[in-house]
Design a protein around this motif. Structure first.
Motif, PDB file in Angstrom:
ATOM      1  N   HIS A  82      21.597  47.633 -11.206  1.00 56.17           N
ATOM      2  CA  HIS A  82      21.549  46.300 -12.230  1.00 56.17           C
ATOM      3  C   HIS A  82      20.047  46.047 -12.373  1.00 56.17           C
ATOM      4  CE1 HIS A  82      25.944  46.089 -12.084  1.00 56.17           C
ATOM      5  NE2 HIS A  82      25.747  46.091 -10.660  1.00 56.17           N
ATOM      6  N   ASN A  83      19.150  46.335 -11.541  1.00 53.31           N
ATOM      7  CA  ASN A  83      17.900  46.159 -11.508  1.00 53.31           C
ATOM      8  C   ASN A  83      16.879  46.986 -12.734  1.00 53.31           C
ATOM      9  OD1 ASN A  83      18.078  44.032  -9.709  1.00 53.31           O
ATOM     10  ND2 ASN A  83      17.653  45.148  -8.040  1.00 53.31           N
ATOM     11  N   LEU A  84      17.738  48.063 -13.100  1.00 54.74           N
ATOM     12  CA  LEU A  84      16.970  49.056 -14.013  1.00 54.74           C
ATOM     13  C   LEU A  84      17.593  48.887 -15.435  1.00 54.74           C
ATOM     14  CD1 LEU A  84      16.426  52.003 -11.559  1.00 54.74           C
ATOM     15  CD2 LEU A  84      14.581  50.529 -12.548  1.00 54.74           C
ATOM     16  N   PRO A  85      16.872  49.216 -16.600  1.00 53.48           N
ATOM     17  CA  PRO A  85      17.425  49.528 -17.796  1.00 53.48           C
ATOM     18  C   PRO A  85      18.507  50.473 -17.700  1.00 53.48           C
ATOM     19  CG  PRO A  85      14.837  49.284 -18.073  1.00 53.48           C
ATOM     20  CD  PRO A  85      15.480  49.385 -16.402  1.00 53.48           C
ATOM     21  N   LYS A  86      19.347  50.461 -18.410  1.00 58.50           N
ATOM     22  CA  LYS A  86      20.716  51.388 -18.511  1.00 58.50           C
ATOM     23  C   LYS A  86      20.296  52.785 -18.706  1.00 58.50           C
ATOM     24  CE  LYS A  86      25.219  52.215 -20.763  1.00 58.50           C
ATOM     25  NZ  LYS A  86      26.183  52.032 -21.505  1.00 58.50           N
ATOM     26  N   TRP A 128      14.529  54.256  -4.358  1.00 60.77           N
ATOM     27  CA  TRP A 128      15.264  54.110  -5.555  1.00 60.77           C
ATOM     28  C   TRP A 128      14.448  53.059  -6.567  1.00 60.77           C
ATOM     29  CZ3 TRP A 128      19.494  55.591  -8.290  1.00 60.77           C
ATOM     30  CH2 TRP A 128      19.981  54.712  -8.761  1.00 60.77           C
ATOM     31  N   SER A 129      13.509  52.440  -6.118  1.00 59.70           N
ATOM     32  CA  SER A 129      12.766  51.415  -7.115  1.00 59.70           C
ATOM     33  C   SER A 129      11.944  52.699  -8.163  1.00 59.70           C
ATOM     34  CB  SER A 129      11.927  50.750  -6.385  1.00 59.70           C
ATOM     35  OG  SER A 129      10.877  51.531  -5.860  1.00 59.70           O
ATOM     36  N   LEU A 130      11.143  53.594  -7.400  1.00 54.33           N
ATOM     37  CA  LEU A 130      10.233  54.246  -8.484  1.00 54.33           C
ATOM     38  C   LEU A 130       9.402  53.557  -9.460  1.00 54.33           C
ATOM     39  CD1 LEU A 130      12.893  57.023  -9.614  1.00 54.33           C
ATOM     40  CD2 LEU A 130      11.076  57.413  -7.856  1.00 54.33           C
ATOM     41  N   ASP A 131       9.195  52.504  -8.377  1.00 52.74           N
ATOM     42  CA  ASP A 131       8.032  51.664  -9.397  1.00 52.74           C
ATOM     43  C   ASP A 131       6.651  51.722  -8.954  1.00 52.74           C
ATOM     44  OD1 ASP A 131       8.399  50.529  -6.894  1.00 52.74           O
ATOM     45  OD2 ASP A 131       9.012  48.695  -7.685  1.00 52.74           O
ATOM     46  N   GLN A 132       6.226  52.937  -8.135  1.00 54.36           N
ATOM     47  CA  GLN A 132       4.984  53.039  -7.498  1.00 54.36           C
ATOM     48  C   GLN A 132       3.923  53.561  -8.595  1.00 54.36           C
ATOM     49  OE1 GLN A 132       7.795  54.935  -6.641  1.00 54.36           O
ATOM     50  NE2 GLN A 132       8.178  54.359  -4.523  1.00 54.36           N
ATOM     51  N   THR A 133       2.746  52.761  -8.262  1.00 59.07           N
ATOM     52  CA  THR A 133       1.486  53.284  -9.133  1.00 59.07           C
ATOM     53  C   THR A 133       1.029  54.724  -8.671  1.00 59.07           C
ATOM     54  OG1 THR A 133       0.009  51.991  -7.862  1.00 59.07           O
ATOM     55  CG2 THR A 133       1.036  51.120  -9.680  1.00 59.07           C
ATOM     56  N   PHE A 134      -0.001  55.174  -9.261  1.00 60.75           N
ATOM     57  CA  PHE A 134      -0.362  56.653  -8.929  1.00 60.75           C
ATOM     58  C   PHE A 134      -1.129  56.337  -7.411  1.00 60.75           C
ATOM     59  CE2 PHE A 134      -4.243  59.441  -8.697  1.00 60.75           C
ATOM     60  CZ  PHE A 134      -3.575  60.669  -8.888  1.00 60.75           C
ATOM     61  N   ALA A 189       9.978  66.214  -9.126  1.00 55.96           N
ATOM     62  CA  ALA A 189       8.802  65.038  -9.678  1.00 55.96           C
ATOM     63  C   ALA A 189       9.025  63.799  -9.017  1.00 55.96           C
ATOM     64  CB  ALA A 189       9.016  64.914 -11.247  1.00 55.96           C
ATOM     65  N   MET A 190      10.140  63.374  -8.906  1.00 54.78           N
ATOM     66  CA  MET A 190      10.465  61.940  -8.300  1.00 54.78           C
ATOM     67  C   MET A 190      10.146  61.892  -7.057  1.00 54.78           C
ATOM     68  SD  MET A 190      13.873  60.278 -10.432  1.00 54.78           S
ATOM     69  CE  MET A 190      14.819  61.705  -9.727  1.00 54.78           C
ATOM     70  N   MET A 191      10.547  63.199  -6.052  1.00 50.80           N
ATOM     71  CA  MET A 191      10.064  63.009  -4.814  1.00 50.80           C
ATOM     72  C   MET A 191       8.710  63.139  -4.569  1.00 50.80           C
ATOM     73  SD  MET A 191      12.651  66.344  -3.674  1.00 50.80           S
ATOM     74  CE  MET A 191      12.368  66.392  -1.945  1.00 50.80           C
ATOM     75  N   ALA A 192       7.716  63.790  -5.267  1.00 50.36           N
ATOM     76  CA  ALA A 192       6.219  63.729  -5.367  1.00 50.36           C
ATOM     77  C   ALA A 192       5.734  62.348  -5.493  1.00 50.36           C
ATOM     78  CB  ALA A 192       5.643  64.644  -5.981  1.00 50.36           C
ATOM     79  N   LYS A 193       6.379  61.590  -6.737  1.00 48.71           N
ATOM     80  CA  LYS A 193       6.010  60.197  -6.810  1.00 48.71           C
ATOM     81  C   LYS A 193       6.352  59.348  -5.687  1.00 48.71           C
ATOM     82  CE  LYS A 193       6.457  56.463 -10.130  1.00 48.71           C
ATOM     83  NZ  LYS A 193       7.144  55.887 -11.324  1.00 48.71           N
ATOM     84  N   SER A 194       7.529  59.683  -4.863  1.00 47.75           N
ATOM     85  CA  SER A 194       7.958  58.738  -3.979  1.00 47.75           C
ATOM     86  C   SER A 194       7.406  58.912  -2.533  1.00 47.75           C
ATOM     87  CB  SER A 194       9.494  58.671  -3.705  1.00 47.75           C
ATOM     88  OG  SER A 194      10.043  58.349  -5.028  1.00 47.75           O
ATOM     89  N   GLY A 195       6.516  59.809  -2.466  1.00 44.35           N
ATOM     90  CA  GLY A 195       5.886  60.320  -1.181  1.00 44.35           C
ATOM     91  C   GLY A 195       6.415  61.362  -0.307  1.00 44.35           C
ATOM     92  N   PHE A 245       4.556  61.252 -12.914  1.00 47.68           N
ATOM     93  CA  PHE A 245       5.267  60.886 -14.114  1.00 47.68           C
ATOM     94  C   PHE A 245       5.610  59.413 -13.696  1.00 47.68           C
ATOM     95  CE2 PHE A 245       6.249  65.188 -13.926  1.00 47.68           C
ATOM     96  CZ  PHE A 245       5.753  65.606 -15.382  1.00 47.68           C
ATOM     97  N   ASP A 246       5.456  58.516 -15.026  1.00 49.18           N
ATOM     98  CA  ASP A 246       6.038  57.194 -14.550  1.00 49.18           C
ATOM     99  C   ASP A 246       7.207  56.915 -14.659  1.00 49.18           C
ATOM    100  OD1 ASP A 246       6.593  57.753 -17.235  1.00 49.18           O
ATOM    101  OD2 ASP A 246       5.325  56.039 -18.114  1.00 49.18           O
ATOM    102  N   PHE A 247       8.052  57.680 -14.946  1.00 49.36           N
ATOM    103  CA  PHE A 247       9.661  57.822 -15.060  1.00 49.36           C
ATOM    104  C   PHE A 247      10.071  59.359 -15.513  1.00 49.36           C
ATOM    105  CE2 PHE A 247      13.929  56.438 -15.218  1.00 49.36           C
ATOM    106  CZ  PHE A 247      13.984  55.970 -14.078  1.00 49.36           C
TER     107      PHE A 247
END
Length: 838
Positions: free
Chosen positions: A38-42, A78-84, A493-499, A513-515
């Motif tokens: 619910h915290n993310l756009p559909k 889950w958030s995937l809101d990390q900056t670079f 891509a998401m794994m690399a962004k999440s550390g 990637f931002d998303f």
């Protein structure tokens, strides 16, 4: 005095699933559950769902050792809101944890620490409420864990000063924590390892317990002096006596403790022969005998005193930790963070992940990339990917498929062990042969399953996408692995962004990637009465509106679900739109052959296809880059025995032009395979040449070292020879000086011989020193003279030096010592007047 307030139980319990947010009073963390959409756009939540990102979050979080750490890990992933910059730090934390794990002197495992109890202890201390013993022990475990980490880090830095930089940023995180040793000592002094308050915690408690032990020895003393245990023994004896007197109900009556008061439980509601208080009735009755009431009252009072004394001790501990509550709270936050990092690191170690180099798309040609700490050992250094790739992911595994395969293999091996143990058990029990044979057949079948799983691991795929590519079109047969490829690259891509480390064979190069937006699978919306095709179009439209120049877009079977011609035209238009102004990178799978031609009219497009083994009629799940897939349906139909008339008619309907294109594609595939073989061969020779070059460098260094050793040895030998020559020369000179005092004259032959010896010795000395003798001065050498001059020469006179056989000019005359200084050529000599002739 009022009774102490009952202690609160641990707070922050998670009730049920799904969970939106873990909320606590004075909470230190707000963690979003991986089940919270619910915290993310559909469009974003749908993308994560179809990529099965929530399953990967659960898998990684399972490696955390505490409940708070697991929830925090799920929320962070889950958030995937990390900056670079945050992604860089997360990767550095994961890498540092792996290096600490390999160092063997660090322990980041928080299994022994109950962080939920620590959080409850902090909350109680904030409110001024006494901790319970379990909370105090949990707090002690946390402080000891932090202290052990700090000691391990100090020892590692003392052994190697480079460790502080090597373990950054964890080394900085650990050193900033403050541990009060007095709190540790206090808790250890007052609370035992089993969670009970020690006798020595306070004088009042020790006195009360000493009295209890005294009362145990005096079982029949007065009621007012009895301790809880002594009262319990007397109550038991009383109960047994009453039960024995009631012979009819004896088999149905037992002594038990109800709410701390000893009573008699009867299985019937029949009246007993003794007086008492009826506490409960129904299927049975619970009666407190009147004779036991005073003892029970005394027992309750004794227990209250014990509880009060223990509460006072725990309140003292609470007051002590209140002075360091901020430091303790910081240690708790850091412990949860370390548990999250530990989960990411152990997941990467378990599945063989590698450190990804991430970079910002706009800095693709710049140096801004994530670099792990490189070990001094050359073998541990990963080579940098080539700059021409925007996405470099060699031999990448789909993490969930790899996890599923490992779980199946583990289960199969466990079944084999269980079956083998069952066979051994039956043999020991001497079962009949038929049963044993059946068991052996089951074991053989299970072993075949294990071998089948071992021989068929998940197939890794290679992703080499060049910088100029904006849209990649992947074609291939159904069940050929196209969708798995999309999910693999999206999850990487998401794994690399999440550390997280990505599951590839070597160091990967992944854009930040931002998303990651994805349209995969049947997205039919029944609530909106949309067809499958309409659902895809709606999802793609939302993706196009929310994606940026830093986004990754994954489209599965673009243009499918409608008329092939219209679907192909719509798919081409969509991909061209993404190429012009859409995401940084778009990857689409399709069956439409028209989309293959986009590469030849737009440099932003690239083709790839899933390889198909036509001999065995099955896909290989490998990607062929730069080559579009060709149709195999007609050829497969022919090989499967479809009548030739049907096959020929199909080819005719398919068209000669399409057949020619397929032939070109076949030639391109053949060329591609040969090219790959040549590349593999060239890499082999390149590796051999590098090895030879390394060996030559080693040989060169050895030769240089040997030459330096030989030169040093020669110089040492010359120095020793020169020292011997100087010693011999000095000895001869001393002997000659002595002989001049005894002899008045020598023959001319002896004089010449002496002069020759002098010249030879001087030449040896000059050769050993490597320098010419200076013309300014030389050592005085006395020579005998056959006759003594009666008159001293004057300055400027020319005299004959017999020892040299040369003429010399007088430079100075010392009449007192009868000495003169003469110059013969470049030499100056100081001689006695008797040593020269006018």
């Amino acid at each position: 005095m009022s009774m102490p307030v009952p202690l609160f139980a641990a707070v922050g319990t998670i009730h049920g699933c799904p969970i939106n947010i873990i909320r606590r009073r004075n909470a230190y963390f707000k963690v979003s559950s991986s089940m919270d959409h619910h915290n993310l756009p559909k469009v974003k939540s749908n993308s994560l769902r179809v990529l099965e990102w929530d399953k990967l979050c659960h898998s990684v979080a399972s490696f955390a050792r505490t409940s708070l750490g697991r929830q925090a890990t799920k929320g962070q992933l889950w958030s995937l809101d990390q900056t670079f910059q945050e992604s860089l730090r997360l990767l550095q934390e994961t890498n540092a944890a792996i290096l600490m794990h390999n160092h063997d002197s660090f322990n980041l495992d928080l299994t022994s620490v109950d962080l939920a109890l620590v959080e409850s202890a902090i909350k109680h201390a904030r409110r001024g409420l006494p901790l319970d013993a379990n909370e105090a022990m949990a707090l002690l475990s946390l402080l000891q864990f932090v202290e052990a980490l700090q000691l391990s880090l100090k020892a590692a830095i003392k052994q190697d000063s480079d460790c502080y930089k090597q373990f950054m940023p964890l080394s900085e995180m650990i050193t900033q924590l403050v541990v009060n040793r007095s709190i540790i000592k206090l808790i250890q002094q007052v609370i035992d390892e089993d969670g009970s308050v020690k006798d020595s915690a306070s004088s009042a408690l020790k006195k009360a317990r000493d009295q209890v032990r005294t009362l145990e020895r005096k079982v029949k003393s007065t009621i007012s002096d009895l301790h809880v245990f002594c009262l319990s023994v007397q109550l038991h004896q009383l109960m047994d006596k009453l039960i024995r007197n009631e012979t009819k109900e004896a088999a149905l009556m037992v002594a038990s403790s109800v709410d701390g008061r000893w009573c008699i439980s009867s299985g019937t509601d029949q009246p007993t022969g003794f007086k008492g208080l009826l506490l409960s009735s129904g299927s049975g009755s619970i009666i407190e005998p009147l004779a036991a009431v005073p003892l029970n009252d005394e027992l309750q009072q004794a227990r209250a005193l014990v509880a009060k004394a223990e509460a006072n001790v725990l309140l003292m501990v609470t007051e002590k930790i209140q002075m360091d509550l901020d430091d303790i709270e910081k240690s708790l936050r850091t412990a949860i963070q370390l548990d999250m990092i530990y989960a990411r690191a152990t997941y990467s170690l378990s599945y063989g992940g590698t450190y990804p180099n991430i970079f910002l798309p706009e800095d693709i040609d710049g140096p801004l990339m994530a670099e792990p700490y490189r070990s001094k050992d050359k073998t541990s250094q990963a080579s940098n990917p080539k700059k021409e790739w925007i996405f470099y992911l060699p031999k990448a595994y789909h993490p969930l498929l790899l996890q599923q395969h490992r779980e199946k293999l583990s289960t199969a091996r466990k079944n084999v062990r269980s079956a083998a143990a069952e066979i051994r058990r039956r043999k020991m029990q001497a079962e009949n042969m038929a049963v044993k044979g059946e068991a052996e057949i089951d074991l053989s079948s299970l072993q075949k399953q294990v071998r089948a799983l071992e021989e068929a691991p998940p197939v890794p795929v290679d992703f080499f996408i060049s910088q100029k590519t904006r849209v990649l079109v992947i074609t291939g047969p159904n069940t050929g692995g196209k969708t798995i490829c999309l999910k693999t690259i999206g999850l990487a891509a998401m794994m690399a962004k999440s550390g997280l480390h990505v599951l590839s064979s070597e160091s990967a190069k992944v854009p930040w990637f931002d998303f990651v937006f994805a349209d995969i699978g049947d997205e039919q919306s029944l609530s909106q009465s949309l067809s499958t095709f309409s659902g895809h179009l709606k999802q793609i439209s939302e993706i196009q509106s929310q994606s940026t120049r830093r986004s990754l877009v994954l489209l599965d079977e673009v243009g499918a679900g409608t008329n092939p011609l219209e679907g192909a035209a719509l798919g081409m238009s969509l991909l061209e739109s993404f190429a012009r102004s859409g995401a940084l990178l778009t990857i689409a799978t399709t069956h439409h052959g028209e989309l293959k031609t986009l590469k030849y009219s737009n440099d932003a497009f690239e083709n790839a296809c899933m390889e198909f083994d036509e001999e065995n009629f099955k896909p290989t799940y490998k990607i062929l880059w730069g080559v579009p897939g060709r149709s195999n349906a007609i050829n497969i139909a022919e090989r499967l025995g479809v009548p030739s008339t049907i096959v020929d008619n199909a080819r005719e309907l398919y068209g000669a032009a399409s057949a020619e294109i397929d032939e070109v594609i076949m030639d391109m595939e053949t060329y591609k395979q040969k090219f790959q073989e040549l590349i593999k061969e060239s890499r082999h020779y390149l590796t051999m040449s590098r090895d030879l070059h390394e060996k030559l460098l080693v040989s060169r260094r050895k030769l240089q070292d040997l030459g330096a050793q030989q030169r040093y040895k020669k110089m040492r030998e010359l120095s020793e020879a020169a020292a011997v020559a100087r010693s011999t020369l000095h000895k001869k000179v001393r002997q000659l000086r002595t002989s001049t005092m005894k002899q008045s004259q020598l023959s001319k032959a002896s004089k010449r011989k002496l002069a020759n010896n002098y010249k030879h010795a001087t030449a040896v000395e000059n050769e050993s020193q490597g320098t010419n003798m200076s013309s300014s001065s030389i050592q005085v050498i006395k020579q005998p003279q056959s006759e003594k001059n009666t008159e001293l020469p004057k300055v400027g006179d020319t005299v004959h030096v017999s020892s040299l056989g040369k003429r010399a000019t007088v430079l100075k005359v010392d009449t007192s010592k009868e000495e003169i200084v003469v110059q013969a050529g470049i030499m100056k000599l100081k001689l006695k007047a008797t040593d020269v002739q006018r």
